[in-house]
Design an enzyme around this catalytic site. Structure first.
Site, PDB file in Angstrom:
ATOM      1  N   ARG A   1      12.083  49.568  14.739  1.00  0.00           N
ATOM      2  CA  ARG A   1      11.653  50.336  16.207  1.00  0.00           C
ATOM      3  C   ARG A   1      12.337  51.328  16.139  1.00  0.00           C
ATOM      4  NH1 ARG A   1       9.583  46.729  20.029  1.00  0.00           N
ATOM      5  NH2 ARG A   1       9.024  48.763  21.126  1.00  0.00           N
TER       6      ARG A   1
ATOM      7  N   ASP B   1       4.491  34.827  17.390  1.00  0.00           N
ATOM      8  CA  ASP B   1       4.960  35.612  18.940  1.00  0.00           C
ATOM      9  C   ASP B   1       5.166  34.657  20.017  1.00  0.00           C
ATOM     10  OD1 ASP B   1       5.670  37.581  20.801  1.00  0.00           O
ATOM     11  OD2 ASP B   1       3.810  38.216  20.998  1.00  0.00           O
TER      12      ASP B   1
ATOM     13  N   HIS C   1       0.291  46.778  21.625  1.00  0.00           N
ATOM     14  CA  HIS C   1       1.752  46.897  21.424  1.00  0.00           C
ATOM     15  C   HIS C   1       2.023  47.823  20.009  1.00  0.00           C
ATOM     16  CE1 HIS C   1       6.090  47.196  22.088  1.00  0.00           C
ATOM     17  NE2 HIS C   1       6.515  46.092  21.684  1.00  0.00           N
TER      18      HIS C   1
ATOM     19  N   CYS D   1       8.131  39.956  16.554  1.00  0.00           N
ATOM     20  CA  CYS D   1       8.674  41.102  17.320  1.00  0.00           C
ATOM     21  C   CYS D   1       9.905  40.922  18.005  1.00  0.00           C
ATOM     22  CB  CYS D   1       7.504  41.542  18.054  1.00  0.00           C
ATOM     23  SG  CYS D   1       7.121  40.418  19.595  1.00  0.00           S
TER      24      CYS D   1
ATOM     25  N   ARG E   1       5.905  51.160  29.579  1.00  0.00           N
ATOM     26  CA  ARG E   1       5.501  49.743  29.258  1.00  0.00           C
ATOM     27  C   ARG E   1       4.974  49.272  30.684  1.00  0.00           C
ATOM     28  NH1 ARG E   1       9.133  45.033  26.674  1.00  0.00           N
ATOM     29  NH2 ARG E   1       8.094  46.200  24.804  1.00  0.00           N
TER      30      ARG E   1
ATOM     31  N   GLN F   1       5.302  48.753  18.255  1.00  0.00           N
ATOM     32  CA  GLN F   1       5.799  47.421  17.488  1.00  0.00           C
ATOM     33  C   GLN F   1       5.134  47.168  16.031  1.00  0.00           C
ATOM     34  OE1 GLN F   1       8.136  44.782  18.588  1.00  0.00           O
ATOM     35  NE2 GLN F   1       8.133  44.437  16.345  1.00  0.00           N
TER      36      GLN F   1
HETATM   37  N1   CP Z   1       9.596  43.563  20.944  1.00  0.00           N
HETATM   38  C1   CP Z   1       9.728  44.069  22.088  1.00  0.00           C
HETATM   39  O1   CP Z   1       8.941  45.040  22.273  1.00  0.00           O
HETATM   40  O2   CP Z   1      11.023  43.918  22.462  1.00  0.00           O
HETATM   41  P1   CP Z   1      11.408  44.148  23.944  1.00  0.00           P
HETATM   42  O3   CP Z   1      10.529  43.367  25.022  1.00  0.00           O
HETATM   43  O4   CP Z   1      12.872  43.708  24.115  1.00  0.00           O
HETATM   44  O5   CP Z   1      11.256  45.757  24.286  1.00  0.00           O
HETATM   45  N1  NVA Z   2       3.762  39.097  23.530  1.00  0.00           N
HETATM   46  C1  NVA Z   2       4.717  39.381  24.377  1.00  0.00           C
HETATM   47  C2  NVA Z   2       5.485  40.668  23.436  1.00  0.00           C
HETATM   48  C3  NVA Z   2       7.019  41.074  23.707  1.00  0.00           C
HETATM   49  C4  NVA Z   2       7.539  41.998  23.058  1.00  0.00           C
HETATM   50  C5  NVA Z   2       4.672  39.886  25.722  1.00  0.00           C
HETATM   51  O1  NVA Z   2       3.827  40.888  25.959  1.00  0.00           O
HETATM   52  O2  NVA Z   2       5.595  39.466  26.245  1.00  0.00           O
END
Ligand code: CP
Ligand code: NVA
Length: 306
Positions: free
Chosen positions: A292, A224, A129, A264, A102, A132
């Protein structure tokens, strides 16, 4: 198939195979059956951004598959002090069977895959992502009994979630309508790719600035955060710009009567979504979060098993 970096790279069949396996592993898990498909395998999990769901679901998923996960915060490994992706990819390939990463720059994930010799899984970048959206498709299938022909509406920021929804929905033949303010639209290449896929799978892509137009008649309504990780300094400006994009009862009421709401998470109640919608009877956010685990187990089992 060795990596999962973008759903655009997957065929429709590969996506359906992930979903079928996820549903099977979920059922077996609930029945208390063990499925040690990845016995003796190791997954490194590199995080340069925060996470609750991704970290926990990958770590638990690896454990349930009989393998071992290692949490590698960029604050602790040399990558965070400037060691190159090239060296990191080559070194970690000597110890691990896969890496979930990530991070901010999508190119870093592509470079890990290019230089490493093991499976790379995208656990979120600024751009995409995919894990997700696999969990989202699983959740939609469980609640609606099908995917093809449904209409998903996304309201809000053109970001990693909506970009990956464009890929995922069109691959499985779901119509997708997205409402974003001018200047905050989805990535242009993702839109082109979605339109190209939609022409093959026979679904529609609608892009608008008008939330009501996007949500009208939808089977699934998604939103989101307006402020993704890394955009914290733009928070006040974004709250003003996205003011008319809250999914509240009025907007959600324009979707079908049996429409479901998805997010998400993490969610910011009172901003992108009203409490009454996210905590209402048609919200499936916790099924979505649970999936997930199952969707990613399917991904790891598919990519990393012998
Ligand atoms: N939805 C998601 O990816 O959550 P986190 O940021 O908690 O991993
Ligand atoms: N769009 C959000 C998703 C978090 C899971 C971010 O990138 O922070």
């Amino acid at each position: 198939m060795k990596h999962l970096i973008s759903l655009y790279d997957c065929t429709t069949e590969e996506i359906h195979n992930f979903l079928k396996l996820a549903i099977k592993l979920k059922k077996e898990n609930k029945e208390g059956k063990t499925h040690h498909i990845l016995k003796g395998k190791t997954l490194g999990m590199i995080f340069t951004k925060s996470s609750t769901r991704t970290r926990v679901s990958f770590e638990v998923g690896m454990y349930q598959l009989g393998g071992q996960a290692l949490f590698l915060s960029s604050n602790d490994i040399q990558l965070g002090r400037g060691e190159t992706i090239y060296d990191t990819a080559n070194v970690l390939s000597r110890y691990l069977d896969g890496i979930m990463i990530r991070t901010y720059a999508h190119q870093d994930v592509l470079d890990l895959a290019k230089y490493g010799q093991i499976s790379i899984i995208n656990g979120l970048t600024d751009y995409l992502h995919p894990c997700q959206i696999l969990a989202d498709l699983q959740t939609i299938y469980e609640h609606k009994g099908k995917l093809e022909g449904l209409t998903l509406s996304y309201v809000g920021d053109g970001n990693n979630i909506s970009n990956s929804l464009l890929h995922g929905c069109t691959k499985v033949g779901m119509n997708i309508s997205i409402a974003s303010p001018k200047g905050y639209e989805c990535d242009a290449e993702c839109i082109d790719h979605a339109k190209e896929t939609a022409a093959k799978t026979g679904c529609k892509v609608l892009l608008t600035e008008d939330p009501a137009e996007a949500v009208s008649g939808a089977d699934i309504v998604v939103t989101d955060t307006w402020v993704s990780m890394g955009q914290e300094s733009e928070k006040q400006e974004r709250i003003k710009i996205f003011g008319n994009y809250t999914v509240d009862d009025k907007l959600f009421g324009m979707a079908k009567e049996d429409a479901i709401f998805m997010h998400c998470l993490p969610a910011y109640r009172g901003y992108e979504v009203a409490d009454s919608v996210i905590d209402g009877p048609r919200s499936v956010i916790f099924d979505e979060a649970e999936n997930r685990l199952h969707a990613q187990k399917a991904v790891m089992a598919t990519l990393m098993a012998d």
